[in-house]
Design an enzyme around this catalytic site. Structure first.
Site, PDB file in Angstrom:
ATOM      1  N   ASP A  26     -11.032   2.829   3.720  1.00 51.53           N
ATOM      2  CA  ASP A  26     -11.360   1.407   3.592  1.00 51.53           C
ATOM      3  C   ASP A  26     -12.869   1.210   3.419  1.00 51.53           C
ATOM      4  O   ASP A  26     -13.317   0.138   3.008  1.00 51.53           O
ATOM      5  CB  ASP A  26     -10.922   0.662   4.869  1.00 51.53           C
ATOM      6  CG  ASP A  26      -9.779  -0.301   4.611  1.00 51.53           C
ATOM      7  OD1 ASP A  26      -9.529  -0.621   3.437  1.00 51.53           O
ATOM      8  OD2 ASP A  26      -9.155  -0.746   5.596  1.00 51.53           O
ATOM      9  N   LYS A  51       0.842  -1.210   0.000  1.00 51.62           N
ATOM     10  CA  LYS A  51       0.000   0.000   0.000  1.00 51.62           C
ATOM     11  C   LYS A  51       0.869   1.248   0.000  1.00 51.62           C
ATOM     12  O   LYS A  51       0.611   2.211  -0.731  1.00 51.62           O
ATOM     13  CB  LYS A  51      -0.939  -0.015   1.217  1.00 51.62           C
ATOM     14  CG  LYS A  51      -2.040  -1.052   1.079  1.00 51.62           C
ATOM     15  CD  LYS A  51      -2.781  -1.340   2.371  1.00 51.62           C
ATOM     16  CE  LYS A  51      -3.731  -2.525   2.156  1.00 51.62           C
ATOM     17  NZ  LYS A  51      -4.359  -3.019   3.364  1.00 51.62           N
ATOM     18  N   GLN A  67      -4.220  -1.471   9.530  1.00 57.81           N
ATOM     19  CA  GLN A  67      -4.111  -2.819   8.976  1.00 57.81           C
ATOM     20  C   GLN A  67      -4.658  -3.841   9.976  1.00 57.81           C
ATOM     21  O   GLN A  67      -4.254  -3.861  11.133  1.00 57.81           O
ATOM     22  CB  GLN A  67      -2.628  -3.126   8.650  1.00 57.81           C
ATOM     23  CG  GLN A  67      -2.426  -4.444   7.927  1.00 57.81           C
ATOM     24  CD  GLN A  67      -3.108  -4.482   6.550  1.00 57.81           C
ATOM     25  OE1 GLN A  67      -2.981  -3.557   5.753  1.00 57.81           O
ATOM     26  NE2 GLN A  67      -3.846  -5.544   6.287  1.00 57.81           N
TER      27      GLN A  67
END
Ligand SMILES: NC(=O)c1ccc[n+]([C@@H]2O[C@H](COP(=O)([O-])OP(=O)(O)OC[C@H]3O[C@@H](n4cnc5c(N)ncnc54)[C@H](OP(=O)(O)O)[C@@H]3O)[C@@H](O)[C@H]2O)c1
Length: 295
Positions: free
Chosen positions: A121, A54, A98
């Protein structure tokens, strides 16, 4: 019939080129670079590799990117305070924590602490709600990637029978919500199957578009697929090692048999996978645009 491949690798590359241009435009016109922080707690090898990918993608696009590593021992209160700091940081437009988090931290509490405007997200209930009523700012990344694969491969979703296998909160439920909207690239008739479904094959055989996110290798066989269907395989299952020592992957669909019946199919790897990080980048650009009032 032998299916054509839908290359997620190629479609992701095209989208990243577009995002690079948008990022440059934001820098020129608004003196703003999309800002993404990825927060990693502990050193779980899979999480380290996801976060690294990412960060790499965000740097390649010209983002302001921050990698924040925290020890496994961080307290829930300290992690919440860290999120609050980034919620208030004007250079940060997207916050990604994460998962999974260590057991002593309540994941839900942490995800709900992220400012919905920075929830790139798309997991915060505010964004889940907005998606459900068709007013999404951010779509969750994997289902958003699936929709882009369909749109950019010229697959007509309008009026199509879509069957989804799997009802997780990160793939199955959101893709159903996305594709049923009365919107471009959607407007489908959707059915969702799970382990409580009485006769899964009855449903999958009706599908013009079959999306499989079951997390079970080869859960969908050729007999379960209609001739000419479009098949999107979300599954990523590790089934051993290659002679070079890399993980050997397979999807949730029996690819070799199903490709002889489908018209279009995604491979694993190289299908849905490359799209997920790309959609995170797209959401971060969107967050920066919303923050500066850019169109
Ligand atoms: N490429 C990517 O970027 C990406 C992103 C996310 C996930 N994935 C992969 O996609 C797969 C699914 O992930 P997930 O997080 O959605 O999984 P999950 O949370 O384990 O959910 C799996 C779902 O599939 C259903 N299911 C399992 N076996 C089934 C069967 N034989 N027939 C019908 N339904 C079945 C389960 O039903 P119940 O609800 O009844 O248990 C559940 O709803 C995994 O392989 C994962 O690694 C890939």
């Amino acid at each position: 019939m032998t299916a054509q491949l839908i290359s997620g690798t190629e479609i992701a590359r095209q989208i990243r080129e577009e995002l690079k241009e948008e990022t440059a435009r934001l820098r020129d016109a608004y003196a703003t670079a999309p800002g993404l922080v990825t927060i990693l707690v502990g050193e779980n090898p899979a999480s380290v590799s996801y976060v690294t990918a990412k960060q790499k993608a965000s740097k390649e696009l010209g983002f302001h990117s921050v990698q924040d590593n925290q020890p496994e021992s961080i307290t829930e209160a300290d992690l919440l305070a860290l999120i609050d700091k980034y919620n208030r940081d004007p250079k940060i437009h997207g916050i990604l924590v994460q998962l999974p988090l260590p057991k002593h931290i309540n994941e839900t509490k942490v995800l709900y602490a992220i400012d919905p405007k920075k929830d790139v997200d798309g997991f915060h209930p505010v964004n889940v709600g907005k998606m459900t009523i068709g007013e999404a700012d951010y779509l969750p990344c994997t289902p958003a990637g699936i929709q882009q694969l369909l749109i950019r491969s010229g697959v007509k979703t309008d009026g199509a029978e879509v069957v989804v296998v799997g009802r997780s909160n990160i793939v199955g439920k959101p893709i159903v919500n996305i594709l049923l909207q009365k919107q471009k690239g959607a407007n489908a008739t959707v059915t969702i199957c799970h382990t409580g479904t009485r006769d899964i094959a009855f449903h999958t055989r009706r599908a013009d578009i079959l999306i499989v996110a079951a997390g079970k290798p080869k859960a969908v066989t050729a007999e379960m697929v209609k001739e000419g269907a479009v098949v999107i395989d979300v599954g990523v299952n590790r089934i051993g090692m290659t002679p070079e020592g890399k993980a050997k992957l397979c999807g949730d669909v029996d690819f070799d048999a199903v490709k002889e019946k489908a018209s279009l199919i995604t491979p694993v790897p190289g299908g849905v996978g490359p799209m997920t990080i790309t959609m995170l980048m797209m959401n971060t650009v969107k967050a920066a645009k919303l923050a500066v009032g850019a169109r």
